[in-house]
Design an enzyme around this catalytic site. Structure first.
Site, PDB file in Angstrom:
ATOM      1  N   TRP A   1      44.257  44.141  39.040  1.00  0.00           N
ATOM      2  CA  TRP A   1      42.800  44.316  39.140  1.00  0.00           C
ATOM      3  C   TRP A   1      42.499  45.812  38.962  1.00  0.00           C
ATOM      4  CZ3 TRP A   1      39.905  45.423  44.148  1.00  0.00           C
ATOM      5  CH2 TRP A   1      38.522  45.332  43.966  1.00  0.00           C
TER       6      TRP A   1
ATOM      7  N   ASP B   1      46.941  41.469  49.053  1.00  0.00           N
ATOM      8  CA  ASP B   1      45.531  41.377  48.690  1.00  0.00           C
ATOM      9  C   ASP B   1      45.226  39.893  48.530  1.00  0.00           C
ATOM     10  OD1 ASP B   1      43.016  41.393  47.651  1.00  0.00           O
ATOM     11  OD2 ASP B   1      43.444  42.745  45.974  1.00  0.00           O
TER      12      ASP B   1
ATOM     13  N   LYS C   1      34.789  35.194  47.190  1.00  0.00           N
ATOM     14  CA  LYS C   1      34.951  34.058  46.270  1.00  0.00           C
ATOM     15  C   LYS C   1      35.026  32.733  47.023  1.00  0.00           C
ATOM     16  CE  LYS C   1      36.366  37.606  43.759  1.00  0.00           C
ATOM     17  NZ  LYS C   1      36.089  38.153  42.480  1.00  0.00           N
TER      18      LYS C   1
HETATM   19  N1  KET Z   1      41.158  41.982  45.042  1.00  0.00           N
HETATM   20  C1  KET Z   1      41.196  41.369  43.852  1.00  0.00           C
HETATM   21  C2  KET Z   1      42.521  40.991  43.286  1.00  0.00           C
HETATM   22  C3  KET Z   1      40.003  41.097  43.174  1.00  0.00           C
HETATM   23  O1  KET Z   1      40.077  40.479  42.020  1.00  0.00           O
HETATM   24  C4  KET Z   1      38.762  41.477  43.743  1.00  0.00           C
HETATM   25  C5  KET Z   1      37.511  41.248  43.009  1.00  0.00           C
HETATM   26  C6  KET Z   1      38.792  42.099  45.002  1.00  0.00           C
HETATM   27  C7  KET Z   1      40.000  42.332  45.621  1.00  0.00           C
HETATM   28  C8  KET Z   1      37.573  42.569  45.732  1.00  0.00           C
HETATM   29  O2  KET Z   1      36.570  41.700  45.892  1.00  0.00           O
HETATM   30  P1  KET Z   1      35.448  41.962  47.009  1.00  0.00           P
HETATM   31  O3  KET Z   1      34.189  41.526  46.376  1.00  0.00           O
HETATM   32  O4  KET Z   1      35.456  43.421  47.385  1.00  0.00           O
HETATM   33  O5  KET Z   1      35.850  41.118  48.164  1.00  0.00           O
HETATM   34  N2  KET Z   1      37.476  40.971  41.788  1.00  0.00           N
HETATM   35  C9  KET Z   1      36.345  40.602  40.935  1.00  0.00           C
HETATM   36  C10 KET Z   1      35.084  41.345  41.152  1.00  0.00           C
HETATM   37  C11 KET Z   1      35.205  42.838  41.027  1.00  0.00           C
HETATM   38  O6  KET Z   1      35.802  43.344  40.086  1.00  0.00           O
HETATM   39  O7  KET Z   1      34.633  43.509  41.913  1.00  0.00           O
HETATM   40  C12 KET Z   1      36.779  40.620  39.460  1.00  0.00           C
HETATM   41  O8  KET Z   1      37.929  40.985  39.168  1.00  0.00           O
HETATM   42  O9  KET Z   1      35.968  40.211  38.609  1.00  0.00           O
END
Ligand code: KET
Length: 455
Positions: free
Chosen positions: A184, A265, A301
C-alpha cells in the site's frame, strides 16, 4: 542486495528520531525569530522580501497516487466513467453503502439521551478497545485473559500504523521496518515520518502473479535480527495474494527464530474469506506462541466506516506489567499528536460488537459484501474469456480481497482512462468492490482493447 532502502533516519546523533525531529523543529523556530525583523513582520504579516507571499516558493505537490484517482474521476463529465481506484465498497448500483447494522447502532446512540460529547480519554473508548482486541485476537485469546494486551483507539488503520510506528521509533531497539514489495503506497510514508528506516522484502512474483515465497524467506532470513516486519494480515494490498496457512507457519518460525518483530496491518478482516475468524488466523498464530507483536486494525472497510476514522492499535506483550507501561508510553505519543480520538465511530463499533444480534447481522452483511466482490471476479473473468482476450486472466479469480492486481502497465492504465473513462491506480490495481454487473462489460472491453492493441 535484494531489498531497497527508502530512507534513513540515522544521523550522527545518538538521540531518538522523535527527539531529533523536535530538535530540528526547535532550531527552525529559533532561527526564524533570531533573523526576522519583527517590526516588518507586523507591518506586513503575509509579505515576503519581494512583497509577494511568503509561500510563493512552494511547488505544486502531486495528488496522492490513490486518493488522487478519485479527484481526477470527479472532474470527468463522462456518463460512463468508472472509479476503480480507491478501495471503497460500492453496491450493484455503484453507490456507497452504509450497513444496515450501522444505521441501527446510530439510531440507538441518538435515542440514548444520556450520551454526552465529553472528550474521550487519550486511549479512546475503553469498551471499544476491549471489544476490538477480542475481535482480532479471538474471544478466548490467552493474551487477553492474561491481561497482557494493550489496545488504544486510533484514527482508523492509518492512525494506528502511525502511532505504532512512532512508539517503536521511540522505544524499540531496532529502527528498521521491512515492508512488502509492492505494498500500500502510504506504508513507506507513514513509517518514514514516524521515524523508522524503511526497507522492503520480496513478496510478489509478476511472472506467476503469485507469492514469491522463496524471495520472502530469503529476505526476512537476511534481515538484521530484531528488525520490525510489516505483515498484511489478509487480503494483501495491492496484489490480492496471501501466504497459505502452512507458509504463515514458516514465516512465523523464521521471524521468531530471528527475533523479528511482527507488525500486522489488518485493514480487511472479513474481506478475504468472508469470515472474521479465518482472516485473523495468521495474527492468532503469532499470538499463540507467546511472543510479542503489534496489530493495527481498521473498521473503514469491514464496517464501511471509512470517514468515521475508527481503528485500533493493539500491542501484545509478555506480561501485564509490561502492557501497562506500554500503554502509558502510547499516551505520550498520542497526546501531542491529536490529544484523544473521536467518539462517534468507536461508539457505533462498540454497540455492534457488544450485542450478539447486531454482531451476527454485521457478519451477514460483511459476507454479502465479500460475496459480491467474488461474483465480480467471476463475471470479469468470464467476460474476458467470452471476448477471447489474449493472456491468462485466471489471477482475477485466484486473487482475494478488494483488489485485482491486473498486470496492466501504466501506459495501458492511462489509455483506459483516456479512451474508456476507467480510473484506477497506475500500478494496474483495480478495486473489484467498485465494479458491478452493469459495468463489467465496459471494463472487459477496455482490457480487451489494451491487450490486443500496441498501447
Ligand atoms: N492498510 C492498508 C493495507 C490499506 O489498504 C489501507 C487503505 C489502510 C491501511 C488504511 O485505511 P484507513 O482508512 O486509514 O483505515 N487503503 C485504501 C484507501 C487509502 O488508500 O486510503 C486503498 O488502498 O485504496
Amino acid at each position: 542486495m535484494t531489498s531497497s532502502e527508502f530512507s534513513s533516519s540515522s544521523s550522527s546523533s545518538s538521540s531518538s528520531p522523535s527527539d531529533r525531529r523536535i530538535g530540528a523543529l526547535l532550531r527552525h523556530l529559533t532561527a526564524a525569530t533570531d533573523s526576522d525583523n519583527l517590526s516588518s513582520v507586523y507591518a506586513s504579516p503575509t509579505s515576503g522580501v519581494s512583497g509577494g507571499s511568503v509561500f510563493a516558493h512552494l511547488v505544486q505537490a502531486p495528488e496522492d497516487p490513490i486518493l488522487g484517482v478519485t479527484v481526477a474521476y470527479n472532474k470527468d463529465p463522462s456518463p460512463v466513467k468508472l472509479n476503480l481506484g480507491v478501495g471503497a465498497y460500492r453496491t450493484e448500483e455503484g453507490k456507497p453503502l452504509v450497513l444496515n447494522v450501522v444505521r441501527k447502532a446510530e439510531q440507538q446512540l441518538i435515542n440514548d439521551r444520556t450520551r454526552i460529547k465529553e472528550y474521550l480519554p487519550i486511549v479512546g473508548l475503553v469498551e471499544f478497545n476491549k471489544l476490538s482486541a477480542k475481535l482480532i485476537l479471538g474471544a478466548d485469546s490467552p493474551a487477553i485473559r492474561e491481561n497482557r494486551v494493550t489496545t488504544v483507539e486510533c484514527l482508523s488503520g492509518t492512525g494506528s500504523l502511525r502511532v505504532g510506528g512512532e512508539f517503536l521509533a521511540k522505544h524499540y531497539h531496532q529502527k528498521t521496518i521491512y515492508i512488502t514489495q509492492p505494498t500500500w503506497g502510504n506504508h513507506p510514508k507513514i513509517f518514514t515520518l514516524a521515524g523508522l528506516t524503511v526497507k522492503t522484502y520480496r513478496y510478489y512474483d509478476p511472472s506467476t502473479r503469485g507469492l514469491n515465497f522463496q524471495g520472502l524467506i530469503e529476505d526476512l532470513g537476511a534481515a538484521t535480527p530484531g528488525s520490525i516486519v510489516l505483515l498484511h494480515a489478509c487480503a494483501h494490498n495491492p496484489t490480492g495474494v496471501d501466504p497459505t496457512i502452512q507458509q504463515w507457519e514458516q514465516i512465523r518460525q523464521l521471524m521468531r527464530s530471528k527475533g523479528l518483530m511482527p507488525f500486522f496491518d489488518s485493514a480487511y478482516q472479513g474481506f478475504a474469506s468472508g469470515s472474521l475468524d479465518t482472516d485473523a488466523k495468521p495474527i492468532r498464530m503469532f499470538v499463540a506462541d507467546g511472543g510479542e507483536c503489534l496489530v493495527a486494525q481498521s473498521y473503514a472497510k469491514n464496517m464501511g466506516l471509512y470517514g468515521e476514522r475508527v481503528g485500533a492499535l493493539s500491542i501484545v506483550c509478555k506480561s501485564s506489567d509490561v502492557a501497562g507501561k506500554v500503554e502509558s508510553q502510547l499516551k505520550l505519543v498520542i497526546r501531542p499528536m491529536y490529544s484523544s480520538p473521536p467518539i462517534h465511530g468507536a461508539s457505533i463499533v462498540a454497540v455492534i460488537l457488544r450485542d450478539r444480534n447486531l454482531f451476527n447481522e454485521w457478519t451477514l452483511e460483511l459476507k454479502a459484501m465479500a460475496d459480491r466482490i467474488i461474483s465480480m471476479r467471476k463475471q470479469l473473468f468470464e467476460a474476458l474469456r467470452a471476448r477471447g482476450t489474449p493472456g491468462d486472466w485466471s489471477h482475477i479469480i485466484k486473487q482475494i480481497g478488494m483488489f485485482t492486481f491486473t498486470g496492466l502497465n501504466p501506459a495501458q492504465v492511462s489509455y483506459m482512462t483516456k479512451e474508456y473513462h476507467i480510473y484506477m491506480t497506475s500500478d494496474g490495481r483495480i478495486s473489484m468492490a467498485g465494479l458491478s454487473s452493469k459495468t463489467v462489460p465496459h471494463l472487459a472491453d477496455a482490457i480487451h482493447a489494451v491487450a490486443t492493441k500496441a498501447v
